[in-house]
Scaffold this active site. Structure first.
Site, PDB file in Angstrom:
ATOM      1  CG  ASP A 125       0.421   1.725  -1.036  1.00  0.00           C
ATOM      2  OD1 ASP A 125      -0.762   2.128  -1.071  1.00  0.00           O
ATOM      3  OD2 ASP A 125       0.744   0.600  -0.607  1.00  0.00           O
TER       4      ASP A 125
ATOM      5  CG  HIS B 146       2.341   2.786   4.053  1.00  0.00           C
ATOM      6  ND1 HIS B 146       1.966   3.430   2.898  1.00  0.00           N
ATOM      7  CD2 HIS B 146       1.584   1.666   4.121  1.00  0.00           C
ATOM      8  CE1 HIS B 146       1.017   2.720   2.304  1.00  0.00           C
ATOM      9  NE2 HIS B 146       0.777   1.648   3.015  1.00  0.00           N
TER      10      HIS B 146
END
EC number: 3.5.1.108
Length: 303
Positions: A241, A264
């Site tokens: 990610d 994130h």
């Protein structure tokens, strides 16, 4: 000279959106020098293009979402991670919906698509951002840092108070001069907790989520019959990610990214802070492959 790269051919795939559960058509296309990675919503009239840049991140709840003039493309991180891992500088990504298909929850299918399309070098120098001084961003007990390093390295630590994580390796460091992104990182799947998935579904989200595209964990165990692909798949997916989120710099990175419990949101926050502190980095190119701290295997070998 380390050159920019794009795809050799156009390639198509279909999958489902993690949140809508609807079929999504995906097309990867070559793009010219310095175009960068651009998402294109082809289901809209007129078509809307959104460059994959940190400034265009408008939502980091559950995934990284690019937003421009109210138009969204969600769950971009796994595809961007594959682009970063294979050194693709320029590409157009067409989608027929507001999210990239989840595929199997990893970057593996996207790596396969890119390799199947073929990779070509372009007649221009690849640009890198080299970290010159440390930058750290804190968010409560979470932190993310960029550190000078002659290469590209991602260090990540996760922390979950849950039976499945007890006794497991919760930290990992991947130095890409000695580790293969394709073999060691790209196949790590996203993970979710059953109670969270049930809550999201009650809100009309995660309709496409299942053990086919995520590691699903209940109160005590992993529900996937085949178990894990790597012993440290949970933290490896966080690294996957991060690589995708960091590629929103618009260039490859020379430095180390060190994260503790980041997601994130913090990945993007730290990226924006780095971009803002212009004395902390420099843009570089390499006329001589021998002096480059990051070696990119010749594209032919990636096919």
């Amino acid at each position: 000279m380390i050159k920019q790269r794009t795809l050799k051919n156009e390639i198509r795939a279909t999958g489902v959106g993690l949140h809508t559960g609807q079929k999504v058509y995906l097309t990867l296309l070559p793009a010219p020098v310095d175009a960068g990675i651009v998402f294109r919503r082809v289901d809209l009239n007129p078509v809307v293009e959104i460059p994959a840049k940190a400034a265009n991140v408008g939502d980091t709840t559950l995934s990284t979402t690019l937003i421009q003039d109210g138009v969204r493309v969600s769950t971009v991180e796994h595809l961007l991670s594959a682009m970063a891992g294979l050194g693709i500088d320029n590409a157009i990504i067409e989608v027929s919906a507001d999210e990239v298909p989840i595929m199997d929850g990893s970057a593996g299918p996207f790596v396969f698509l890119i390799q199947s399309a073929g990779i070509v070098e372009q007649n221009a120098a690849k640009k890198f951002i080299r970290i010159k001084k440390p930058i750290t961003v804190q968010d409560g007990d979470k932190s993310a840092s960029f550190l000078p390093f002659e290469g590209f390295k991602v260090s990540f630590t996760i922390d979950f108070d849950h039976p499945v994580f007890r006794g497991r390796k919760l930290d990992a460091t991947v130095d890409f001069s000695s580790t293969s992104f394709v073999k060691e990182v790209s196949r790590a799947r996203t993970f979710g907790f059953m109670h969270e998935i049930e809550y999201l579904r009650s809100k009309g989200l995660a309709k496409g989520g299942s053990v086919d595209n995520a590691i699903v964990v209940d109160k005590f165990r992993i529900l996937n019959e085949d178990g894990l692909r790597y012993e440290d798949e949970f933290v490896k997916h966080k690294i996957l990610d991060a690589i995708g989120d960091l590629y929103l710099l618009g260039t490859s990175l020379i430095g180390e990214y060190k994260a503790y419990k980041s997601g994130h949101g913090l990945n993007n926050k730290s990226l924006l802070e780095l971009i803002k502190q212009e004395d902390a980095w420099e843009m570089v190119t390499f006329e001589d492959d021998e002096v480059a701290p990051i070696s990119y295997i010749k594209p032919l070998l990636a096919v």
